[in-house]
Design a protein around this motif. Structure first.
Motif, PDB file in Angstrom:
ATOM      1  N   ASP B 143       0.075  -8.075 -14.419  1.00 30.63           N
ATOM      2  CA  ASP B 143       0.281  -8.517 -15.792  1.00 30.63           C
ATOM      3  C   ASP B 143       1.332  -9.619 -15.835  1.00 30.63           C
ATOM      4  OD1 ASP B 143      -1.518  -6.524 -16.654  1.00 30.63           O
ATOM      5  OD2 ASP B 143       0.091  -5.053 -16.497  1.00 30.63           O
ATOM      6  N   ARG B 193      -6.808  -5.551 -21.232  1.00 34.83           N
ATOM      7  CA  ARG B 193      -6.738  -4.093 -21.195  1.00 34.83           C
ATOM      8  C   ARG B 193      -7.828  -3.480 -20.320  1.00 34.83           C
ATOM      9  NH1 ARG B 193      -2.457  -0.918 -22.851  1.00 34.83           N
ATOM     10  NH2 ARG B 193      -1.567  -1.710 -24.767  1.00 34.83           N
ATOM     11  N   ALA B 238     -12.323  -0.632 -28.547  1.00 40.63           N
ATOM     12  CA  ALA B 238     -11.458   0.062 -27.582  1.00 40.63           C
ATOM     13  C   ALA B 238     -12.019  -0.216 -26.189  1.00 40.63           C
ATOM     14  CB  ALA B 238     -11.402   1.553 -27.893  1.00 40.63           C
TER      15      ALA B 238
ATOM     16  N   LEU C  17       5.529   0.269 -14.841  1.00 37.93           N
ATOM     17  CA  LEU C  17       4.741  -0.241 -13.719  1.00 37.93           C
ATOM     18  C   LEU C  17       4.535   0.922 -12.743  1.00 37.93           C
ATOM     19  CD1 LEU C  17       3.463  -2.636 -12.146  1.00 37.93           C
ATOM     20  CD2 LEU C  17       5.715  -3.044 -11.144  1.00 37.93           C
ATOM     21  N   ILE C  29     -11.327   3.002 -11.946  1.00 31.53           N
ATOM     22  CA  ILE C  29     -11.183   3.858 -13.127  1.00 31.53           C
ATOM     23  C   ILE C  29      -9.718   4.240 -13.318  1.00 31.53           C
ATOM     24  CG2 ILE C  29     -11.791   5.963 -11.840  1.00 31.53           C
ATOM     25  CD1 ILE C  29     -12.644   5.312 -15.510  1.00 31.53           C
ATOM     26  N   ALA C  31      -7.074   2.372 -12.648  1.00 29.39           N
ATOM     27  CA  ALA C  31      -6.417   1.234 -13.306  1.00 29.39           C
ATOM     28  C   ALA C  31      -6.816   1.169 -14.773  1.00 29.39           C
ATOM     29  CB  ALA C  31      -6.781  -0.062 -12.589  1.00 29.39           C
ATOM     30  N   ASN C  32      -8.095   1.403 -15.063  1.00 31.89           N
ATOM     31  CA  ASN C  32      -8.528   1.362 -16.463  1.00 31.89           C
ATOM     32  C   ASN C  32      -7.922   2.497 -17.284  1.00 31.89           C
ATOM     33  OD1 ASN C  32     -10.044  -0.971 -16.883  1.00 31.89           O
ATOM     34  ND2 ASN C  32     -11.813  -0.105 -15.813  1.00 31.89           N
ATOM     35  N   LEU C  35      -4.277   1.486 -17.974  1.00 29.30           N
ATOM     36  CA  LEU C  35      -4.220   0.433 -18.994  1.00 29.30           C
ATOM     37  C   LEU C  35      -4.550   0.989 -20.378  1.00 29.30           C
ATOM     38  CD1 LEU C  35      -5.932  -2.537 -17.119  1.00 29.30           C
ATOM     39  CD2 LEU C  35      -3.573  -2.499 -17.952  1.00 29.30           C
ATOM     40  N   GLY C  38      -1.651   2.904 -21.749  1.00 28.30           N
ATOM     41  CA  GLY C  38      -0.505   2.080 -22.154  1.00 28.30           C
ATOM     42  C   GLY C  38       0.472   1.767 -21.035  1.00 28.30           C
ATOM     43  N   SER C  40       1.203   0.078 -16.918  1.00 28.27           N
ATOM     44  CA  SER C  40       0.856  -1.117 -16.170  1.00 28.27           C
ATOM     45  C   SER C  40       0.587  -0.713 -14.723  1.00 28.27           C
ATOM     46  CB  SER C  40       2.018  -2.116 -16.254  1.00 28.27           C
ATOM     47  OG  SER C  40       1.720  -3.290 -15.542  1.00 28.27           O
ATOM     48  N   PRO C  41      -0.682  -0.669 -14.299  1.00 30.84           N
ATOM     49  CA  PRO C  41      -1.004  -0.199 -12.948  1.00 30.84           C
ATOM     50  C   PRO C  41      -0.973  -1.307 -11.914  1.00 30.84           C
ATOM     51  CG  PRO C  41      -3.016  -0.578 -14.160  1.00 30.84           C
ATOM     52  CD  PRO C  41      -1.880  -0.951 -15.097  1.00 30.84           C
ATOM     53  N   ALA C  42      -0.674  -0.957 -10.659  1.00 29.37           N
ATOM     54  CA  ALA C  42      -0.824  -1.877  -9.544  1.00 29.37           C
ATOM     55  C   ALA C  42      -1.233  -1.073  -8.318  1.00 29.37           C
ATOM     56  CB  ALA C  42       0.476  -2.631  -9.277  1.00 29.37           C
ATOM     57  N   GLN C  58       8.226   1.682 -11.178  1.00 31.04           N
ATOM     58  CA  GLN C  58       9.034   2.749 -11.777  1.00 31.04           C
ATOM     59  C   GLN C  58       8.546   4.136 -11.377  1.00 31.04           C
ATOM     60  OE1 GLN C  58       8.513   0.095 -15.217  1.00 31.04           O
ATOM     61  NE2 GLN C  58      10.234   1.233 -16.084  1.00 31.04           N
ATOM     62  N   LEU C 247     -12.130   6.550 -22.086  1.00 28.50           N
ATOM     63  CA  LEU C 247     -11.170   5.433 -22.087  1.00 28.50           C
ATOM     64  C   LEU C 247     -10.791   5.052 -23.516  1.00 28.50           C
ATOM     65  CD1 LEU C 247     -12.665   3.194 -19.260  1.00 28.50           C
ATOM     66  CD2 LEU C 247     -10.523   4.474 -19.164  1.00 28.50           C
ATOM     67  N   ASP C 248     -11.780   5.043 -24.392  1.00 27.77           N
ATOM     68  CA  ASP C 248     -11.493   4.731 -25.797  1.00 27.77           C
ATOM     69  C   ASP C 248     -10.516   5.749 -26.388  1.00 27.77           C
ATOM     70  OD1 ASP C 248     -13.227   2.634 -25.543  1.00 27.77           O
ATOM     71  OD2 ASP C 248     -14.823   3.506 -26.766  1.00 27.77           O
ATOM     72  N   TYR C 251      -6.974   5.321 -25.365  1.00 25.21           N
ATOM     73  CA  TYR C 251      -6.412   4.143 -26.013  1.00 25.21           C
ATOM     74  C   TYR C 251      -6.054   4.411 -27.468  1.00 25.21           C
ATOM     75  CZ  TYR C 251      -6.364  -0.822 -27.491  1.00 25.21           C
ATOM     76  OH  TYR C 251      -6.032  -2.047 -27.975  1.00 25.21           O
ATOM     77  N   THR C 252      -6.877   5.188 -28.145  1.00 27.26           N
ATOM     78  CA  THR C 252      -6.693   5.345 -29.601  1.00 27.26           C
ATOM     79  C   THR C 252      -5.857   6.567 -29.979  1.00 27.26           C
ATOM     80  OG1 THR C 252      -8.825   6.477 -29.687  1.00 27.26           O
ATOM     81  CG2 THR C 252      -8.823   4.142 -30.211  1.00 27.26           C
TER      82      THR C 252
END
Lengths: 267, 267, 267
Positions: B143, B193, B238, C17, C29, C31-32, C35, C38, C40-42, C58, C247-248, C251-252
């Motif tokens: 990111d 995202r 989403a 992170l 999946i 990583a998704n 994300l 909320g 930050s994946p690596a 972190q 995934l939705d 996120y929501t």
């Protein structure tokens, strides 16, 4: 042949542990396809454990998509375990016509007597010509440049020389053990537009093979897969939605649906 | 510039074989993106075959996401084949600011003259500062921590020093060959995202480059990709649904749609 | 315990992170999922950079799914960095009961004091029995063959001997630090039908751990994940649609939704 729905029913009742040594592109969708179909997938490739794990599995699928020398060795070790224990393994010769490395690896794998070989027409033509020392196929990547009909003689020859069932995927699939041959007309043109659906099919074939004769089990697996594609196309007309709908169809299709919808005929 | 829809039309007519050496996270979605767009993807990385395969492909995309020393060598070998044959290759310097290893690999790759470099602002700043011996970017992972505007000077400098087109992705993309510069305002905030959509874009750029001048082809690829994101957001709000809708939009968007919807302006 | 919604709120405010060394099946999946939640994946695994990158992250999640000797070494190096910096890391002992190689690697990893260990019942039983020299679990692959209840004593023993929070996933999850114990009843039977959702959960746990006490943060992460599964099942009843809907939902879902919907009780 035996009713196709019977093979789906048996596979789900067994829920076989399928060991896959496959490419990086296919790994996730292949596992999801096997789970949706009703099998139990596992991906294991490291040399310190690949033979021990193959000993636990009921079937093996090998796919040379993103090949590497160490992975090729692991494929051989796992295949040897399966053959020694009289358990089935399936070969997917992805892009075998493209490079000498793939041809060398496939030559070694063919010697380990896969129960089933499935590929597109270009791949089956290239595989059959390995012994002959001349490549006749025109496919470069994962996509076929030859029609199924052009690969039928190669498929029969390969089946006879390897003792394997050979399946050529395409709009109408051709499946032969070198003597008998079948056609499966199920499927949908969107299927090749989703990456690795062909790869994932080989895992489904491996699951169908457990405890079953190879030729009708392969025919049933192809009919099941193609019928799921037809169902998916009723729900979605573009590849993103199609992929989700395809997994849903694999999950919801019943043996009765398969028996009613299979488009299978002797060639 | 030339009409953006023209480039989409040409790419689909060519259906180029795009060789990708990319990260494990991106492989599946990148292949699906390329198939949905109308290209033919292949993922090949092994040293015994990577040069032979590069010889067959029409374009190459290189992505350092899940880098490994052997893979870095394969990237160099494949890029050398492309350059020698005057075929285009595209670099995605994922997370180049994060580790010295990434900086060393990118220094070697930059010497092999990519046709296009695309990254986020932090990556382009980090890449431009490699020769200067001091990192100025703040991004740690995939990111970006910097706005596009902060990377424009770095992009021009990098383009001039490498002879590449440099594209900075963000809410409004900035694309330059060191002399001319363009902005593309297509896109949607949900795109970052979904993992690896940026990575997959580099494959699309590679496909658009075949037989075309690099600057307008890159601008057209970015507009096409961003417009597909706008379409997807009309269908899904989403990330799960968005990913499927995005592939659908890549598949269904026509050259006419692109010409009408592209938000492209000289910078 | 502290309100579950509080932990979701804190994780999103931090957007940590998360460094993942995970299997090929799970990478995309996972990583998704991170994300959508909320964070930050690596994904970074190469020996020349894995320690440097761990220094930036972190939290760390380690998953032995598609294990390889080099990757096992990278896992150890990264875990050592985290422990030395008092940053949390999470272990997912996928299929540890299946092979001796997995058992050897897990023995080395357990010595590096993970903050949290999460697995299915068969995996936790196998892990707890490593020191005892006898395997008691029956799971062969990624799927559990034992009920959660059968693993509770093993979980307490493992937590006490390792100083870790141990979570056993199942229809009702069991989470313990060796003294206190909790149950989380959120979830849906379709979740194990999507590959690597369990793997991806470990990344979410790692994200929740940043700056928070391990036991309630883990409980909150499991409740959040299970509640997202319940939401997804309201939108989709088969695995393809379910994956997108899941995934939705990640996120929501709001902290308020989580506080209201968490089914958490002291064991």
């Amino acid at each position: 042949m035996t009713d196709t729905g019977h093979f789906l029913n048996q596979m789900r009742a067994t829920a076989p542990l399928v060991h896959n040594i496959t490419n990086y592109v296919a790994m996730n969708i292949m596992a999801n396809v096997l789970l949706a179909a009703g099998a139990s997938p596992a991906m294991v490739h490291a040399l310190p454990e690949v033979e021990e794990f193959a000993g636990l599995a009921q079937a093996l699928s090998v796919n040379i998509g993103t090949l590497d020398p160490d992975w090729a060795t692991a494929m051989e070790h796992a295949a040897q375990v399966m053959v020694a224990a009289q358990k089935p393994w399936v070969l997917d010769p992805v892009g075998v016509g493209a490079t000498r490395f793939r041809q060398q690896v496939c030559t070694r794998l063919l010697a380990l007597r896969p129960a089933v070989i499935r590929g597109n027409a270009s791949e089956i033509i290239a595989l059959a010509s390995l012994g002959a020392g001349s490549g006749g196929a025109t496919g470069k990547g994962a996509d076929s440049a030859d029609p199924v009909e052009a690969a039928e003689a190669a498929a029969r020859q390969l089946a006879a020389s390897c003792g394997a069932v050979v399946a050529v995927s395409g709009p109408v699939d051709y499946i032969t053990d070198g003597v008998d041959a079948w056609r499966v007309a199920n499927g949908h043109p969107l299927m090749p537009r989703i990456t690795a659906l062909g790869c994932a099919l080989n895992g489904v074939i491996a699951a169908f093979l457990v405890g079953q004769p190879a030729l009708p089990a392969t025919v049933a697996a192809l009919a099941y897969y193609g019928l799921a594609g037809e169902r998916a196309a009723q729900a979605a007309q573009a590849p993103g939605g199609f992929q989700a709908a395809f997994l849903d169809a694999l999950y919801t299709l019943t043996p009765q649906d398969l028996s009613a919808g299979a488009k299978v005929a002797r060639a």
